[in-house]
Motif scaffolding. Structure first.
Motif: not given
Ligand code: PDD
Length: 294
Positions: A186-187, A228, A232-233
């Protein structure tokens, strides 16, 4: 390049190998195992697998059939005889064979089984997954052969038309895949659940964490809530068989843009590069230290 089996010192073609119906592995799933990758004729991270086997044995008070260095030589010898270049090395130790009684009598000889197999099909470059409730016992750090919850989770995945099932605890925390560890991004930050006894501490997971740190990727090893994880990416799974494989759809929804993401791709390539560079102790002129890439 024969596929071979070793059963208590006897080596045969794989399909001819037999164990007793009174083996406690067969009767009670009273045993432990390891799966190591054979890549380019090398047994990847055998020493780390054997160290984990020793830990699993300790957790179950299960005696190993021989000291670890001898076990390592026996594994390497079987692999060398098979000459397999790309495949899977399997090792299982059970508490032994005896008339069926739950508490094992003292003095049993453990049963040691090892097999070498060729890779039966190409490894997937991306996979799909569902989440399933975690219904396993509390000793998931032990690589025990009692895998019924895993089998049922895999059946659920097949039924759902996906490749893998990911266990989620009653507390909503993502734990691990049925036969692999989970990561998400994530990020730009790499997240993975802690090896706190609720998951198997994967050998590939450990290597991937090392490779991520070497590459300056920020890593967060911490409990991972399902919401979360779903946001997520990128998501990927790791195991000795799969190596590093991106998950492109989770519970019927695309992960990120539905394609393998940049961090997963970098780490997959880093892991394959690690395997290419890997040198086992038997390849080294000074076979005393632990194995590591040259
Ligand atoms: N499974 N978590 C679970 C529950 C596993 O069964 C496995 C491995 C892993 C990944 O561990 P490693 O990176 O050491 O392979 C994580 C093997 C491949 C199997 O059961 O076939």
């Amino acid at each position: 390049m024969p596929e071979l089996a070793y059963v208590n010192g006897v080596i045969t073609p794989l399909e001819e190998a037999r164990v007793s119906v009174e083996d406690r592995g067969f009767q009670f799933a009273d045993g432990i195992y390891e799966v190591a990758k054979i890549f380019d004729g090398k047994l990847i991270d055998l020493d780390r697998h054997l160290a984990r086997l020793e830990n699993s044995a300790r957790m179950l008070e299960l005696p190993l059939p021989m000291p670890l260095p001898e076990l390592g030589r026996t594994c390497r010898d079987l692999h060398a005889r098979s000459g397999i270049e790309d495949g899977v090395f399997y090792l299982q130790v059970t508490r032994g064979a005896c008339p069926r009684v739950h508490a094992a009598p003292p003095g049993l000889e453990p049963t040691l089984v090892m097999t070498t197999r060729r890779l039966s099909r190409p490894l997937p470059e991306k996979i799909t997954a569902i989440t399933v409730p975690n219904n396993r016992w509390k000793m998931c750090a032990c690589k025990a052969i009692a895998l019924l919850p895993t089998v049922l989770a895999k059946h659920a995945a097949v039924k759902a038309g996906v490749n893998e099932a990911i266990f989620v605890g009653d507390d909503g925390l993502v734990l691990e895949g049925a036969s692999d560890n989970v990561f998400c991004v994530k990020d730009g930050v790499l997240h993975t659940p802690p090896a706190d006894g609720r998951i198997l501490e994967g050998i590939t997971r450990g290597r991937v964490l090392e490779l991520a740190e070497e590459r300056g990727i920020e890593v967060r090893v911490a409990p991972l809530p399902l919401d979360e994880f779903r946001a997520a990416d990128e998501v990927f799974l790791t195991s000795s068989v799969l190596t590093v494989v991106p998950v492109v759809a989770l519970d019927g929804r695309p992960v990120g843009d539905g394609r393998p993401g940049p961090v997963s791709t970098v780490l997959r390539e880093a892991y394959w590069d690690f395997m290419r560079r890997f040198r086992d102790v038997t390849d080294s002129p000074n076979p005393s230290g632990s194995s590591s890439p040259a």
